[in-house]
Design an enzyme around this catalytic site. Structure first.
Site, PDB file in Angstrom:
ATOM      1  N   VAL A  18       0.876  -1.175   0.000  1.00 22.59           N
ATOM      2  CA  VAL A  18       0.000   0.000   0.000  1.00 22.59           C
ATOM      3  C   VAL A  18       0.910   1.221   0.000  1.00 22.59           C
ATOM      4  O   VAL A  18       1.868   1.300   0.760  1.00 22.59           O
ATOM      5  CB  VAL A  18      -0.957   0.015   1.214  1.00 22.59           C
ATOM      6  CG1 VAL A  18      -2.039  -1.026   1.051  1.00 22.59           C
ATOM      7  CG2 VAL A  18      -0.221  -0.207   2.522  1.00 22.59           C
ATOM      8  N   SER A  19       0.612   2.181  -0.867  1.00 22.70           N
ATOM      9  CA  SER A  19       1.524   3.301  -1.067  1.00 22.70           C
ATOM     10  C   SER A  19       1.423   4.357   0.009  1.00 22.70           C
ATOM     11  O   SER A  19       2.334   5.158   0.182  1.00 22.70           O
ATOM     12  CB  SER A  19       1.294   3.938  -2.443  1.00 22.70           C
ATOM     13  OG  SER A  19      -0.053   4.337  -2.573  1.00 22.70           O
ATOM     14  N   LYS A  20       0.326   4.379   0.755  1.00 18.49           N
ATOM     15  CA  LYS A  20       0.165   5.349   1.825  1.00 18.49           C
ATOM     16  C   LYS A  20      -0.040   4.624   3.145  1.00 18.49           C
ATOM     17  O   LYS A  20      -0.766   3.633   3.213  1.00 18.49           O
ATOM     18  CB  LYS A  20      -1.026   6.268   1.564  1.00 18.49           C
ATOM     19  CG  LYS A  20      -0.866   7.141   0.324  1.00 18.49           C
ATOM     20  CD  LYS A  20      -2.078   8.029   0.129  1.00 18.49           C
ATOM     21  CE  LYS A  20      -1.926   8.905  -1.112  1.00 18.49           C
ATOM     22  NZ  LYS A  20      -3.128   9.745  -1.335  1.00 18.49           N
ATOM     23  N   GLN A  23      -3.545   3.879   4.118  1.00 20.72           N
ATOM     24  CA  GLN A  23      -4.337   2.912   3.387  1.00 20.72           C
ATOM     25  C   GLN A  23      -4.399   1.587   4.153  1.00 20.72           C
ATOM     26  O   GLN A  23      -3.490   1.227   4.885  1.00 20.72           O
ATOM     27  CB  GLN A  23      -3.746   2.678   1.987  1.00 20.72           C
ATOM     28  CG  GLN A  23      -3.951   3.856   1.047  1.00 20.72           C
ATOM     29  CD  GLN A  23      -3.350   3.595  -0.324  1.00 20.72           C
ATOM     30  OE1 GLN A  23      -2.366   2.894  -0.458  1.00 20.72           O
ATOM     31  NE2 GLN A  23      -3.957   4.166  -1.344  1.00 20.72           N
TER      32      GLN A  23
END
Length: 199
Positions: A18-20, A23
């Site tokens: 997950v990039s954030k 998230q």
């Protein structure tokens, strides 16, 4: 490119990204556990808050060092693996050469099957085309910039007017640090603008 074998399957590992940090990876994990047949959460490698653009991701690196021949890497989607389509294909090809299989639940890719290997070959072709198009666009942009008198690379930190002002300040004895502070740029930017070496 190696072809998937019919050897007995090894362990199944899942990779989640997950990039954030905010998230929630729960959706990906649920799919990998239920539809991807990953048996234990301990067999999941999860990179949280890590952009796909980064070449090195701690959990991905750890997974790549853990998997062995006949193991399977299960992904929610192919775009979770690499930082670009070309990088993704290179990672998958490297795994296949090590006799490690890759499955993408959403994309329907399974390198154990003939269809999966054919799909991987097509993806490799498209990735190669993408790289060629990118190189062509970059060269065209640089050529157009050169013809209009502009240079490629990062935009200048200072405008032409600011450079003139910086030169005046320098001529009056102001230091590069003082000029940098005045324009809120780095000292190296000032040196470049004044045509001097920062060494």
């Amino acid at each position: 490119m190696a072809i998937g074998t019919s050897s007995p399957p090894g362990r199944r590992f899942g990779y989640v990204r997950v990039s954030k940090a905010s998230q929630d990876e729960a959706g990906q994990i649920k799919v990998l556990m239920e539809r991807g047949s990953v048996q234990r959460k301990g067999d999941l490698f999860i990179d949280r808050g890590v952009s796909g653009a980064k070449a090195s991701r701690p959990e991905l690196d750890r997974m790549l060092a853990t998997v062995e021949p006949n193991d399977t890497v299960v992904l929610f989607k192919l775009d979770r693996l690499g930082r670009s389509s070309g990088h993704t294909i290179l990672l998958i090809e490297d795994l296949v050469k090590r006799n490690i299989h890759v499955e993408s639940v959403v994309d329907g890719l399974n390198t154990r099957t003939t269809t999966g290997m054919a799909m991987l070959s097509l993806l490799a072709i498209f990735a190669s085309m993408e790289r060629s198009f990118l190189i062509e666009r970059t060269r065209a942009g640089l050529d157009a910039a050169a013809q209009s008198g502009r240079r490629g690379g990062r935009p200048a930190a200072l405008t032409a007017e600011q450079i003139d002002h910086a030169q005046e300040m320098h001529d009056k004895g102001k230091s590069a640090s003082a000029i940098a502070s005045y324009f809120k740029v780095s000292r190296s930017s000032v040196y470049r603008a004044l045509g001097r070496s920062s060494a």
